[in-house]
Design an enzyme around this catalytic site. Structure first.
Site, PDB file in Angstrom:
ATOM      1  N   GLY A   1       3.640   1.230   2.703  1.00  0.00           N
ATOM      2  CA  GLY A   1       4.699   0.227   2.684  1.00  0.00           C
ATOM      3  C   GLY A   1       4.187  -1.112   2.191  1.00  0.00           C
TER       4      GLY A   1
ATOM      5  N   GLY B   1       0.829  -1.191   0.000  1.00  0.00           N
ATOM      6  CA  GLY B   1       0.000   0.000   0.000  1.00  0.00           C
ATOM      7  C   GLY B   1       0.862   1.237   0.000  1.00  0.00           C
TER       8      GLY B   1
ATOM      9  N   LYS C   1       6.559  -6.053   8.303  1.00  0.00           N
ATOM     10  CA  LYS C   1       5.894  -4.859   7.787  1.00  0.00           C
ATOM     11  C   LYS C   1       6.948  -3.776   7.567  1.00  0.00           C
ATOM     12  CE  LYS C   1       2.456  -1.452   9.342  1.00  0.00           C
ATOM     13  NZ  LYS C   1       1.494  -1.173  10.421  1.00  0.00           N
TER      14      LYS C   1
ATOM     15  N   ASP D   1      -9.178   2.395  14.229  1.00  0.00           N
ATOM     16  CA  ASP D   1      -9.280   1.964  12.829  1.00  0.00           C
ATOM     17  C   ASP D   1      -9.720   0.502  12.746  1.00  0.00           C
ATOM     18  OD1 ASP D   1      -9.226   2.419  10.111  1.00  0.00           O
ATOM     19  OD2 ASP D   1      -7.143   1.817   9.889  1.00  0.00           O
TER      20      ASP D   1
ATOM     21  N   VAL E   1       3.944  -5.635   3.186  1.00  0.00           N
ATOM     22  CA  VAL E   1       3.998  -6.698   4.174  1.00  0.00           C
ATOM     23  C   VAL E   1       4.420  -7.977   3.463  1.00  0.00           C
ATOM     24  CG1 VAL E   1       2.711  -8.013   5.895  1.00  0.00           C
ATOM     25  CG2 VAL E   1       2.170  -5.618   5.523  1.00  0.00           C
TER      26      VAL E   1
END
Length: 829
Positions: free
Chosen positions: A20, A17, A37, A131, A22
């Site tokens: 960064g 994304g 990550k 979130d 994963v």
């Protein structure tokens, strides 16, 4: 080439994304699979973004919970920054919803409970996730879910910019208010709604419209199953004060609702359902299932399946030597030598644990990012704890690695003795069984930028000892060599348990010591029970020694206050006397209030009573004092008290009466339960009302003058309308007026009809708006009858009558004098 964390070999990318990527990686020295990550290069050059990333790592170190993906390590140097996470072998809840639409009520409740338990751990540390969404919930192949990505988490009450995923943002975030645990409850309930219905509660694609819906639109509970609608109304309440105050309080309501609607085994069925949905998406799992290694032996060869390279080398050596041996005893010796060599080498090839460096929590937040959680590698022992194993020292045997337990220097493994452990900052590491593939222990390592390449060594392990194939020399025996003497089977000589404890975080721990008569493998099973009910079982496989000491632990769902915790260990083969059991009676926990809800109602007008309903949830069954204080426009008018005890959930109603209804005033109640306080208020409305209306007196005279005296009694001083209608001889007239400012009125009304015929009927009617309780009132009568006609008479000649001897003269009435006075009904004439 993209930068990768030293000591880890990337296997494949799991996601990427703007912030960064994963990846699935393998720890080089232990072989443990992890999720790494990486912060993007652009953000790494941004000091604010890098600080947020570091803050996320510090925060994750403090969040040790079965329902939150564990952070193993933070690595940073001048080329990059990475968070090494537990790799959960599962798929995101978003993938399940995308594939299936809905999960079903029991599975949705199971996901919600697991998420709430993970959020509860954060809330106890006064942290808000901010979130929560389906992308940040990973469901394992056994139906257990884990919460990930605390990238924008903040301290409770902290003022921060509005952040989050709009379809799940609580109304207070849209308004720019501080986040609270109730904010996470709202988001979790919105995801719960989506699992039930297949769509979000509010679905506008326009941000301004979506924000308006979250703040003002009704909650669409009609789309969800009826048994869980009350949960949805509670969790999606617009006002944070109307929601459960935190995830832990919401769990109690969830379990009560689930048991009532779907039975006591709802959670087991929910997990089976989730496991089945994950199985349909097996291709999306980070680590596909692989069959365990197998070994089989035939008369002419030994076959190793799924073993390591050393096993294949030994097998080839055995087959090579077998060519020169006679069939029978000679071949058996070669096979036995190969098997012993493999067993002796296995312990030296086990991975070593990773050293520990604790990180302090921070108030700032890091960027949001999806991290997939991990699966136990093939061959690992079943265990609920990710901590490294601690092996006892022996005079002979493989190197012993003891993880450090403080912020001091990292001990180095030595052969033949174990380094002395030191105290952990607020936590004791929980070791795994001997055959468990050891996972890294969380730590934070930051290498400052330098002009030279970084040379940070994070792992303190002894390299495995691998003997070359030539270590096993060819063996040539004459056919007459007798078969080797059989080795006695290994048995368990002693079994002992000790040190059973349960800490404040509901982690139960104990130590088991086993003494065997040989080096062959033995098995052990450890069963944890609370109040006689089994809650967890783990299995150990031990070999290569004669004495074993293992630290066992299990994180309970909650602290078992006032109950007993039992650990039972059995071995295979059985120990003399059978299994061993140790029991700990956990003292009652101090009772605290975990949830408090208050509502206030005023009786309908013209009622004068008020009532408040109080719902309390507690952490224990001890006594909790409750006080309800009523006030009108801020002035206290009454207090009610009660003492609750014996349960963990209560519902009480307190009342307050008034002499007169406090029309137009603000009525409030403040409830204090233990250390918690909540309040509610309402505006007292008083619609107008009429108790009675009556005509006290009514008259109509012969000249048509009508008069009525009317009385009205009302429930309050609000305005009412009075209408009085006069009718006579086919003519009608109505007088109207407004009454206000009092509760009792008397009014006189009149009307002039003009000349009325003799004997004419008349009536007076009085009514109010709103109508009186008994309706209106009426009076009636008639004008006097006409007098009869007189016979004509012969008057004497006045000239002959003496003066004053004629008939009397009656004066005519004045024009304003009535000719008829008809009393109202019930009055004397």
């Amino acid at each position: 080439m993209e930068w990768s964390a030293p000591g880890y070999t990337e296997v494949k990318q799991l996601g990427s994304g703007g912030s960064g990527r994963v990846v699935l990686a393998v720890h080089d020295e232990t072989g443990v699979r992890v999720a790494v990550k990486y912060l993007s290069e652009e953000l790494r050059r941004d000091p604010e973004a890098l600080a947020r990333f570091q803050s996320e790592a510090r925060l994750l170190v403090t969040l040790r919970d079965p329902h939150i993906a564990t952070m193993w390590e933070y690595v940073q140097d001048h080329d990059g920054a990475a968070i090494v996470m537990e790799l959960v072998n599962g798929v995101s809840l978003r993938a399940l919803l995308r594939e299936n639409g809905t999960t079903g009520p029991e599975a949705a409740l199971t996901v919600l409970k697991g998420s709430l338990l993970g959020l509860a751990r954060a809330h106890r540390l006064r942290l808000v996730h901010k979130d929560y969404k389906p992308e940040n919930v990973i469901v394992r192949d056994d139906g257990v879910s884990k919460l990930v990505d605390f990238g924008i988490a903040v301290r409770e009450g902290a003022t921060a910019r509005p952040e989050g995923t709009p379809p799940y943002m609580a109304p207070e975030l849209w308004a720019g208010a501080p986040a609270s645990p109730a904010t996470d409850v709202y988001a979790a309930t919105a995801v719960f709604f989506e699992c039930l219905t297949g769509h979000r509660p509010y679905r506008s694609t326009e941000p301004s419209v979506l924000g308006y819906q979250h703040v003002y639109a009704p909650i669409p509970v009609q789309d969800a199953p009826e048994p869980v609608r009350e949960l949805l109304m509670r969790g999606l309440a617009k006002d944070p004060a109307d929601r459960p105050r935190g995830a832990e309080a919401f769990v109690a309501e969830l379990e009560e609702t689930a048991r009532a609607a779907y039975g006591d085994d709802w959670e087991e069925r929910g997990r089976r359902r989730l496991a089945g949905l994950v199985a349909l998406l097996a291709l999306l799992l980070p680590v596909p299932e692989t069959p365990p290694a197998q070994a089989s032996t035939s008369l002419a060869r030994t076959v190793f399946r799924g073993g390591h390279e050393l096993g294949r080398t030994v097998a080839r050596a055995a087959r090579h030597n077998a060519v020169r041996l006679a069939m029978g005893a000679g071949l058996a010796v070669v096979v036995a030598v190969a098997a012993v060599f493999v067993l002796a080498s296995r312990d030296r090839l086990l991975p070593r644990p990773i050293d520990v460096a604790a990180a302090a929590p921070s108030d700032s937040a890091g960027p949001a990012e999806l991290v997939s959680p991990p699966a136990t590698p093939v061959g690992a022992t079943e265990s609920a704890t990710p901590e490294p194993a601690v092996f006892p020292p022996e005079s002979t045997g493989p190197a012993v690695i003891v993880p450090p337990t403080s912020d001091g220097p990292t001990p180095t493994a030595t052969r033949g003795r174990a380094p002395t452990p030191t105290a952990t900052r607020g936590r004791t590491p929980t070791p795994l069984p001997a055959r468990t593939t050891r996972r890294p222990t969380p730590r934070v390592t930051v290498t400052p930028p330098t002009t030279q390449p970084p040379t940070t060594r994070r792992l303190t392990t002894s390299p495995p000892t691998t003997l070359p194939p030539s270590t096993l020399p060819p063996t040539t025996l004459p056919p007459s060599t007798p078969a080797p003497t059989p080795v006695p089977a290994t048995s368990v000589a002693a079994l002992a348990l000790g040190g059973l404890t349960v800490n404040e975080d509901a982690v139960a721990a104990a130590t088991v010591t086993i003494r065997a008569t040989g080096l062959a493998p033995i098995g052990a099973s450890a069963t944890w029970a609370v109040a006689g009910e089994t809650v967890h079982t783990e299995r150990l496989r031990l070999s290569g020694r004669t004495t074993y000491t293992r630290a066992l632990s299990h994180t309970l769902a909650e602290r078992p206050c006032g109950r007993t915790v039992t650990l039972t260990v059995a071995t295979t083969p059985a120990a003399p006397g059978g299994a061993r059991t140790t029991t700990l009676s956990v003292p009652p926990c101090p009772t605290t209030v975990t949830g408090l809800r208050v509502s206030l109602d005023m009786s309908p007008s013209p009622g004068t009573g008020a009532a408040t309903r109080v719902r309390v949830t507690t952490s224990g069954t001890g006594e909790v004092p409750v006080q309800a204080r009523f006030a009108v426009n801020g002035d206290t008018v009454g207090t009610a008290t009660a003492t609750l005890g014996g349960r963990i959930s209560y519902s009480r109603t307190f009342g307050q009466g008034f002499r007169t209804r406090p029309c137009g005033a603000t009525l409030s109640v403040t409830v204090t339960a233990g250390s918690e306080q909540a309040s509610a208020r309402t505006r007292v409305t008083c619609p107008p009302g009429v108790r009675r209306v009556s005509i006290a007196r009514a008259t109509v005279n012969g000249r048509g003058a009508a008069v009525a005296v009317v009385t009205v009694s009302t429930v309050n001083d609000r305005p009412v309308r009075l209408a009085v209608t006069f009718s006579a001889a086919g003519r009608q007239h109505t007088e109207q007026l407004t009454l206000s400012g009092d509760t009792s009125y008397t009014r006189t009304l009149s009307h002039a009809f003009g000349e009325l015929p003799c004997g004419a009927r008349w009536a007076v009617r009085a009514a109010t708006r709103p109508g009186a309780a008994g309706g209106g009132d009426e009076a009636s009568g008639s004008t006097p009858e006409c007098p009869p006609e007189e016979e004509p008479s012969h008057d004497p000649d006045p000239s002959t009558d003496p003066p004053g001897s004629g008939p009397p003269v009656t004066p005519s009435p004045r024009p304003d004098e009535p000719t008829t006075d008809q009393p109202a009904p019930g009055e004397p004439g």
